[in-house]
Design an enzyme around this catalytic site. Structure first.
Site, PDB file in Angstrom:
ATOM      1  CG  HIS A   1      -9.622   1.576   8.606  1.00 25.43           C
ATOM      2  ND1 HIS A   1     -10.573   1.201   7.689  1.00 25.43           N
ATOM      3  CD2 HIS A   1      -9.994   0.399   8.883  1.00 25.43           C
ATOM      4  CE1 HIS A   1     -11.268   1.078   7.831  1.00 25.43           C
ATOM      5  NE2 HIS A   1     -11.105  -0.099   8.673  1.00 25.43           N
TER       6      HIS A   1
ATOM      7  CD  GLU B   1      -6.850  -4.710  14.377  1.00 26.44           C
ATOM      8  OE1 GLU B   1      -7.244  -5.224  15.900  1.00 26.44           O
ATOM      9  OE2 GLU B   1      -7.532  -6.028  13.325  1.00 26.44           O
TER      10      GLU B   1
HETATM   11  N1  COA Z   1       2.282   1.501   7.276  1.00 24.16           N
HETATM   12  C1  COA Z   1       3.044   2.437   6.295  1.00 24.16           C
HETATM   13  N2  COA Z   1       2.925   2.641   4.848  1.00 24.16           N
HETATM   14  C2  COA Z   1       1.820   2.204   5.096  1.00 24.16           C
HETATM   15  C3  COA Z   1       0.554   1.626   5.980  1.00 24.16           C
HETATM   16  C4  COA Z   1       0.905   1.695   6.859  1.00 24.16           C
HETATM   17  N3  COA Z   1       0.820   1.317   8.538  1.00 24.16           N
HETATM   18  N4  COA Z   1      -0.513   1.595   5.581  1.00 24.16           N
HETATM   19  C5  COA Z   1      -0.706   1.926   3.571  1.00 24.16           C
HETATM   20  N5  COA Z   1       0.378   2.107   3.907  1.00 24.16           N
HETATM   21  C6  COA Z   1       1.392   2.413   2.487  1.00 24.16           C
HETATM   22  C7  COA Z   1       0.929   1.595   1.813  1.00 24.16           C
HETATM   23  O1  COA Z   1       2.278   1.246   1.227  1.00 24.16           O
HETATM   24  C8  COA Z   1       0.500   2.894   0.176  1.00 24.16           C
HETATM   25  O2  COA Z   1       1.873   3.506  -0.210  1.00 24.16           O
HETATM   26  P1  COA Z   1       2.038   2.954  -1.957  1.00 24.16           P
HETATM   27  O3  COA Z   1       1.212   2.972  -2.668  1.00 24.16           O
HETATM   28  O4  COA Z   1       3.725   4.485  -1.932  1.00 24.16           O
HETATM   29  O5  COA Z   1       2.646   1.923  -2.278  1.00 24.16           O
HETATM   30  C9  COA Z   1      -0.360   3.777   0.483  1.00 24.16           C
HETATM   31  O6  COA Z   1      -0.180   3.659   2.055  1.00 24.16           O
HETATM   32  C10 COA Z   1      -1.883   3.050   0.490  1.00 24.16           C
HETATM   33  O7  COA Z   1      -1.736   2.245   1.092  1.00 24.16           O
HETATM   34  P2  COA Z   1      -3.441   1.168   0.055  1.00 24.16           P
HETATM   35  O8  COA Z   1      -2.429  -0.572   0.580  1.00 24.16           O
HETATM   36  O9  COA Z   1      -3.282   1.176  -0.840  1.00 24.16           O
HETATM   37  O10 COA Z   1      -4.071   1.245   1.186  1.00 24.16           O
HETATM   38  P3  COA Z   1      -5.097   0.027   2.009  1.00 24.16           P
HETATM   39  O11 COA Z   1      -6.892   0.821   2.295  1.00 24.16           O
HETATM   40  O12 COA Z   1      -4.938  -0.603   0.819  1.00 24.16           O
HETATM   41  O13 COA Z   1      -4.651  -0.385   2.943  1.00 24.16           O
HETATM   42  C11 COA Z   1      -4.494  -1.193   5.850  1.00 24.16           C
HETATM   43  C12 COA Z   1      -4.697  -0.225   4.576  1.00 24.16           C
HETATM   44  C13 COA Z   1      -5.301  -1.475   6.413  1.00 24.16           C
HETATM   45  C14 COA Z   1      -4.515  -3.111   4.499  1.00 24.16           C
HETATM   46  C15 COA Z   1      -3.342  -1.161   5.135  1.00 24.16           C
HETATM   47  O14 COA Z   1      -3.097   0.485   5.442  1.00 24.16           O
HETATM   48  C16 COA Z   1      -2.527  -1.716   6.334  1.00 24.16           C
HETATM   49  O15 COA Z   1      -1.408  -2.678   5.879  1.00 24.16           O
HETATM   50  N6  COA Z   1      -2.290  -1.129   7.843  1.00 24.16           N
HETATM   51  C17 COA Z   1      -1.166  -2.707   8.663  1.00 24.16           C
HETATM   52  C18 COA Z   1      -2.261  -2.852   8.931  1.00 24.16           C
HETATM   53  C19 COA Z   1      -2.845  -3.030  10.133  1.00 24.16           C
HETATM   54  O16 COA Z   1      -3.161  -2.722  11.004  1.00 24.16           O
HETATM   55  N7  COA Z   1      -4.043  -3.700   9.390  1.00 24.16           N
HETATM   56  C20 COA Z   1      -5.078  -3.431  10.346  1.00 24.16           C
HETATM   57  C21 COA Z   1      -6.249  -2.342   9.900  1.00 24.16           C
HETATM   58  S1  COA Z   1      -7.941  -2.051  10.657  1.00 24.16           S
END
Ligand code: COA
Length: 356
Positions: free
Chosen positions: A247, A302
């Site tokens: 998140h 989710e």
């Molecule tokens: N699975 C695997 N790795 C994940 C991950 C996940 N669900 N969520 C984040 N990471 C990793 C990223 O790959 C990144 O790694 P890196 O720096 O080696 O590339 C790191 O964690 C940070 O990710 P980042 O994209 O900066 O985090 P964010 O704050 O932008 O992302 C979300 C938040 C929710 C978009 C992300 O966690 C995600 O895509 N989750 C899956 C989709 C989901 O469940 N969405 C519903 C949200 S309520």
């Protein structure tokens, strides 16, 4: 070099003052309209929370208006063109909600558009199943009527309670992407229907509201608790994200995941895939912790949304539209708050191109 959003220093900038909800990502606390989400889901129905959000935004909404909004939307269903033929529920919702004509009275339109989102989403699901739409019952609660309009049957009290718990839990959540989209549109002096249509577009994306369907696909693919570790390892090795984990704000487990998990245990039967979901969550959390000890990645809302909506009998294609059915209460309240400020939202960009 092109700065990414997270390296630009713009993340976390305060975009608005709000009295609607407070998200504490470090503590894992969510306050909606002055109440912790945990207590709210125990006592309140969706319409109570929607009314509280609207009240906090300065809107006095007639308690009967939501049911009347559903009836009005059902009368309009035949005049939505081909909106309900869309293959994706969010496309249908975006096109269908765009047909709601704003009256200009926010207190009236908030309930009308909130009623319309539920009716259009339910009618779309029925159409996909080759079934006729079910007329709303304005005397029923929003959660009970939603389940009936989708399944065609009166749901038992436990299912209605679980549905309410979900709708209340996700009714508002600070300055998330779709809420921000709604506030940007409202800030230009545009109308609430346009703001909600923009928010629906933002919610559609898998990084925001589009994850619960894929979570259920993941649980199906894993099949048994023993299958979790190899499946998750293969996903991560292939560079894919685990849906329902991580998140932007929470650095601990999303408090909404716990609320929905509890609502599921209160449901009869074996609450569907709950035992499998718990096993997959703990394995995913462990594997993600091993990979990135510096970046806490825990279950988000989710994860258990998928299990709960499936257990109450909604098809997975309706999961993201159901998120919209709840969040529209927050969107419309945020629109009212934004309108009251009278200020245009106009963020800055940082120019990184060549100079003449
Ligand atoms: N699975 C695997 N790795 C994940 C991950 C996940 N669900 N969520 C984040 N990471 C990793 C990223 O790959 C990144 O790694 P890196 O720096 O080696 O590339 C790191 O964690 C940070 O990710 P980042 O994209 O900066 O985090 P964010 O704050 O932008 O992302 C979300 C938040 C929710 C978009 C992300 O966690 C995600 O895509 N989750 C899956 C989709 C989901 O469940 N969405 C519903 C949200 S309520």
């Amino acid at each position: 070099m092109n700065p990414t959003a997270s390296s630009s220093g713009l993340d976390g900038v305060v975009a608005a003052d709000t009295a609607l909800s407070h998200v504490d990502g470090a503590l894992g606390r969510l306050v909606i309209a002055g109440h912790d989400v945990e207590t709210l889901t125990e006592t309140a129905r969706f319409e109570d929370v929607a009314a509280a959000l609207w009240r906090a935004a300065g809107l006095a909404v007639d308690p009967a208006a939501l049911g009347a909004g559903r009836v009005e939307a059902a009368e309009r269903l035949r005049r939505l063109g081909d909106a309900l033929d869309a293959a994706d529920g969010m496309d249908a919702l975006r096109a269908g909600v765009a047909h709601v004509a704003p009256t200009g009275e926010l207190a009236v339109d908030a309930a009308r558009v909130t009623g319309a989102v539920a009716v259009i989403a339910a009618a779309w699901a029925r159409r996909r199943a080759g079934l006729p739409a079910v007329a709303p019952d304005p005397s029923a609660s929003h959660a009970a009527d939603l389940l009936r309009m989708v399944t065609g049957e009166v749901a038992d009290a436990a299912r209605v309670r679980a549905m309410d718990a979900y709708l209340v839990t996700v009714s508002d959540h600070g300055m998330n992407a779709s809420t921000f989209a709604a506030r940007v549109v409202a800030s230009t002096g545009s109308d609430v229907v346009s703001a909600v249509v923009a928010a629906i577009g933002a919610l559609k994306g898998p990084l925001h509201g589009g994850a619960p369907g894929p979570v259920l696909d993941m649980l199906d693919a894993i099949g048994t608790p023993d299958g979790a570790e190899p499946w998750l390892r293969a996903e991560l090795a292939a560079g894919r994200r685990i849906m329902g984990m991580g998140h932007r704000i929470y650095r601990v487990r999303d408090p909404r995941a716990a609320v929905l998990e509890r609502a599921l245990t209160a449901l009869d039967a074996d609450a569907g895939r709950l035992p499998l979901a718990r096993a997959v969550e703990s394995t995913a959390a462990r594997l993600l912790r091993d990979r990135r000890p510096d970046r806490p990645l825990c279950a988000n809302v989710e994860f258990y949304t998928a299990v709960l909506l499936d257990a109450v009998g909604l098809p997975r294609t309706l999961f993201t539209p159901t998120f919209a059915i709840a969040r529209v209460a927050g969107w419309t309240a945020h629109v009212a708050e934004q309108v009251a400020t009278g200020r245009l939202i106009r963020p800055a960009s940082r120019y990184v191109g060549a100079m003449p």
